[in-house]
Scaffold this motif. Structure first.
Motif, mmCIF file in Angstrom:
data_model
loop_
_atom_site.group_PDB
_atom_site.id
_atom_site.type_symbol
_atom_site.label_atom_id
_atom_site.label_comp_id
_atom_site.label_asym_id
_atom_site.label_seq_id
_atom_site.Cartn_x
_atom_site.Cartn_y
_atom_site.Cartn_z
ATOM 1 N N ARG A 19 0.850 -1.183 0.000
ATOM 2 C CA ARG A 19 0.000 0.000 0.000
ATOM 3 C C ARG A 19 0.888 1.236 0.000
ATOM 4 O O ARG A 19 1.623 1.463 0.966
ATOM 5 C CB ARG A 19 -0.906 0.027 1.217
ATOM 6 N N LEU A 20 0.825 1.978 -1.080
ATOM 7 C CA LEU A 20 1.579 3.220 -1.171
ATOM 8 C C LEU A 20 0.745 4.381 -0.646
ATOM 9 O O LEU A 20 -0.477 4.406 -0.829
ATOM 10 C CB LEU A 20 1.990 3.501 -2.617
ATOM 11 N N SER A 21 1.420 5.328 -0.027
ATOM 12 C CA SER A 21 0.771 6.551 0.458
ATOM 13 C C SER A 21 1.487 7.755 -0.125
ATOM 14 O O SER A 21 2.701 7.704 -0.371
ATOM 15 C CB SER A 21 0.827 6.625 1.984
ATOM 16 N N CYS A 22 0.745 8.822 -0.307
ATOM 17 C CA CYS A 22 1.320 10.079 -0.770
ATOM 18 C C CYS A 22 0.681 11.192 0.053
ATOM 19 O O CYS A 22 -0.505 11.491 -0.116
ATOM 20 C CB CYS A 22 1.060 10.279 -2.253
ATOM 21 N N ALA A 23 1.464 11.783 0.937
ATOM 22 C CA ALA A 23 0.975 12.851 1.801
ATOM 23 C C ALA A 23 1.237 14.205 1.162
ATOM 24 O O ALA A 23 2.363 14.499 0.753
ATOM 25 C CB ALA A 23 1.660 12.776 3.160
ATOM 26 N N ALA A 24 0.198 15.023 1.084
ATOM 27 C CA ALA A 24 0.293 16.337 0.459
ATOM 28 C C ALA A 24 0.277 17.432 1.511
ATOM 29 O O ALA A 24 -0.441 17.340 2.511
ATOM 30 C CB ALA A 24 -0.866 16.539 -0.505
ATOM 31 N N SER A 25 1.062 18.479 1.261
ATOM 32 C CA SER A 25 1.071 19.639 2.141
ATOM 33 C C SER A 25 1.334 20.886 1.315
ATOM 34 O O SER A 25 1.805 20.807 0.177
ATOM 35 C CB SER A 25 2.138 19.493 3.225
ATOM 36 N N GLY A 26 1.003 22.048 1.898
ATOM 37 C CA GLY A 26 1.305 23.311 1.251
ATOM 38 C C GLY A 26 0.288 23.780 0.237
ATOM 39 O O GLY A 26 0.519 24.785 -0.431
ATOM 40 N N GLY A 27 -0.808 23.077 0.078
ATOM 41 C CA GLY A 27 -1.824 23.490 -0.882
ATOM 42 C C GLY A 27 -3.190 23.016 -0.428
ATOM 43 O O GLY A 27 -3.349 22.536 0.695
ATOM 44 N N PHE A 29 -5.308 20.387 -1.014
ATOM 45 C CA PHE A 29 -5.325 19.031 -1.574
ATOM 46 C C PHE A 29 -6.714 18.607 -2.022
ATOM 47 O O PHE A 29 -6.884 18.010 -3.091
ATOM 48 C CB PHE A 29 -4.782 18.076 -0.515
ATOM 49 N N SER A 30 -7.715 18.907 -1.227
ATOM 50 C CA SER A 30 -9.040 18.349 -1.452
ATOM 51 C C SER A 30 -9.715 18.858 -2.720
ATOM 52 O O SER A 30 -10.739 18.308 -3.125
ATOM 53 C CB SER A 30 -9.928 18.635 -0.242
ATOM 54 N N MET A 31 -9.182 19.891 -3.363
ATOM 55 C CA MET A 31 -9.816 20.447 -4.556
ATOM 56 C C MET A 31 -9.310 19.815 -5.852
ATOM 57 O O MET A 31 -9.897 20.027 -6.915
ATOM 58 C CB MET A 31 -9.558 21.959 -4.632
ATOM 59 N N TYR A 32 -8.224 19.038 -5.781
ATOM 60 C CA TYR A 32 -7.497 18.695 -7.011
ATOM 61 C C TYR A 32 -7.437 17.215 -7.333
ATOM 62 O O TYR A 32 -7.467 16.360 -6.464
ATOM 63 C CB TYR A 32 -6.078 19.236 -6.924
ATOM 64 N N THR A 33 -7.291 16.949 -8.624
ATOM 65 C CA THR A 33 -7.090 15.609 -9.147
ATOM 66 C C THR A 33 -5.718 15.089 -8.738
ATOM 67 O O THR A 33 -4.731 15.826 -8.755
ATOM 68 C CB THR A 33 -7.166 15.650 -10.686
ATOM 69 N N MET A 34 -5.667 13.806 -8.413
ATOM 70 C CA MET A 34 -4.402 13.159 -8.064
ATOM 71 C C MET A 34 -4.182 11.943 -8.954
ATOM 72 O O MET A 34 -5.139 11.318 -9.421
ATOM 73 C CB MET A 34 -4.405 12.719 -6.606
ATOM 74 N N GLY A 35 -2.921 11.626 -9.169
ATOM 75 C CA GLY A 35 -2.600 10.469 -9.992
ATOM 76 C C GLY A 35 -1.386 9.732 -9.471
ATOM 77 O O GLY A 35 -0.592 10.277 -8.695
ATOM 78 N N ASN A 74 -9.490 13.139 2.161
ATOM 79 C CA ASN A 74 -9.491 14.595 2.053
ATOM 80 C C ASN A 74 -9.684 15.293 3.399
ATOM 81 O O ASN A 74 -9.789 16.527 3.422
ATOM 82 C CB ASN A 74 -10.595 15.061 1.108
ATOM 83 N N ASN A 75 -9.725 14.545 4.430
ATOM 84 C CA ASN A 75 -9.935 15.139 5.744
ATOM 85 C C ASN A 75 -8.590 15.430 6.414
ATOM 86 O O ASN A 75 -7.754 16.104 5.850
ATOM 87 C CB ASN A 75 -10.842 14.238 6.569
ATOM 88 N N ALA A 76 -8.352 14.903 7.549
ATOM 89 C CA ALA A 76 -7.153 15.274 8.298
ATOM 90 C C ALA A 76 -5.861 14.819 7.630
ATOM 91 O O ALA A 76 -4.832 15.482 7.749
ATOM 92 C CB ALA A 76 -7.232 14.710 9.709
ATOM 93 N N LYS A 77 -5.904 13.744 6.848
ATOM 94 C CA LYS A 77 -4.649 13.162 6.375
ATOM 95 C C LYS A 77 -4.158 13.751 5.065
ATOM 96 O O LYS A 77 -2.961 13.665 4.770
ATOM 97 C CB LYS A 77 -4.813 11.647 6.252
ATOM 98 N N ASN A 78 -5.042 14.320 4.236
ATOM 99 C CA ASN A 78 -4.601 14.871 2.941
ATOM 100 C C ASN A 78 -3.669 13.899 2.226
ATOM 101 O O ASN A 78 -2.543 14.253 1.846
ATOM 102 C CB ASN A 78 -3.900 16.210 3.147
#
Length: 129
Positions: A19-27, A29-35, A74-78
């Motif tokens: 299981r891969l994870s990708c943590a986002a910060s600085g923006g 996150f919840s508004m955008y497409t991810m790939g 899209n909640n606490a973990k982004n």
């Protein structure tokens, strides 16, 4: 400045799971497409999966359909995830997550890496036969 940090890669036997994870910060996150994309040695970066801003739409490369699942929190973990089951040696690659600044785009994102705006540093996945 958006930062994406992947984790969860490693060495696994054929048929195993990761299981891969990708943590986002600085923006926002919840508004955008991810790939998720991957790059094997000597090959171009290839599309794996994409997910819409709210997780309502997903799309997969034919080579991983039915084995991989993309999801997001899209909640606490982004964080965006890639659950990989029934792994094969040909899945061996560096896996990258990417963010596309398409605000509230309702459909899954594009399959072209050039259409994504931010990238993580990658995490190595190695599947032994």
């Amino acid at each position: 400045q958006v930062q994406l940090v992947e984790s969860g890669g490693g060495l696994v036997q054929t048929g195993g799971s990761l299981r891969l994870s990708c943590a986002a910060s600085g923006g926002t996150f919840s508004m955008y497409t991810m790939g998720w994309f991957r790059q094997a040695p000597g090959k171009e970066r290839a599309f794996v999966a994409t997910i819409s801003w709210n997780g309502g739409s997903t799309n997969y490369a034919d080579s991983v359909k039915g084995r991989f699942t993309i999801s997001r929190d899209n909640n606490a973990k982004n964080t965006v995830y890639l659950q990989m089951n029934s792994l094969k040696p040909e899945d061996t690659a560096v896996y990258y997550c990417a963010e596309r600044l398409s605000r509230y785009y309702p459909r899954p994102g594009p399959r072209n890496a050039a259409d994504y705006d931010y990238w993580g540093q990658g995490t190595q996945v190695t599947v032994s036969s």
